[in-house]
Design a protein around this motif. Structure first.
Motif: not given
Length: 164
Positions: A142-164
């Motif tokens: 979906g790329g930018y238009r399909g919300g893929a980057f929104v979902r991606g940054w949510e997942e990435i920050l979630g993984a980071f929060a779990a690591a800290v």
């Protein structure tokens, strides 16, 4: 008495930046250090890397113009971007070369208390992409238009929060 001003028109951004944030129970310095120094340990390489299962490390060269890159098992290095600003433990800004045309990512680390930090990402520069590029699949469909980057940054920050 001043003459009344005409009503101002507000124009919405056609391609607004993506903004995501998370809060972690850690002081700002430690949070920044974990983000940068251990990025290769907590970053979800599947699907958020070029090399996927070939990636053996992700590295940040901690200085302006330093690279952010992944290294594969065969020694191949793939640049994610270059640091445009480096202000530990407050923020860093980098180009994001994973998009069809480079965009820009800013990470900020804000102390909310002695052991509480807000980590925010702003991914901007979408004006540089064509209409077709905005819809192209990236790590997620979906790329930018399909919300893929929104979902991606949510997942990435979630993984980071779990690591800290």
């Amino acid at each position: 008495m001043a003459a009344p001003r005409p009503a101002e028109t507000v124009t919405a951004l056609r391609r607004p930046p993506i903004r995501q944030a998370t809060t972690v129970r850690s002081d700002r310095e430690h949070t920044f250090d974990v983000f940068v120094a251990t990025i290769g340990q907590w970053w979800p390489l599947q699907p958020y890397s070029a090399g996927k299962d070939r990636v053996r490390g992700v590295h940040v060269e901690p200085r302006v113009d330093g690279r952010v890159y992944e290294r594969w098992d065969d020694g191949t290095e793939v640049d994610w971007g270059r640091l445009l600003a480096w202000s530990p433990p407050e923020r860093f800004v980098m180009t994001w070369n994973i998009t069809p045309v480079p965009t820009e990512v800013e990470l900020t680390f804000t102390a909310l208390g002695p052991s509480l930090t807000r980590v925010a990402v702003e991914h901007r520069g979408w004006e540089a992409l064509s209409e077709a590029q905005l819809g192209e699949d990236c790590a997620r469909p979906g790329g930018y238009r399909g919300g893929a980057f929104v979902r991606g940054w949510e997942e990435i920050l979630g993984a980071f929060a779990a690591a800290v």
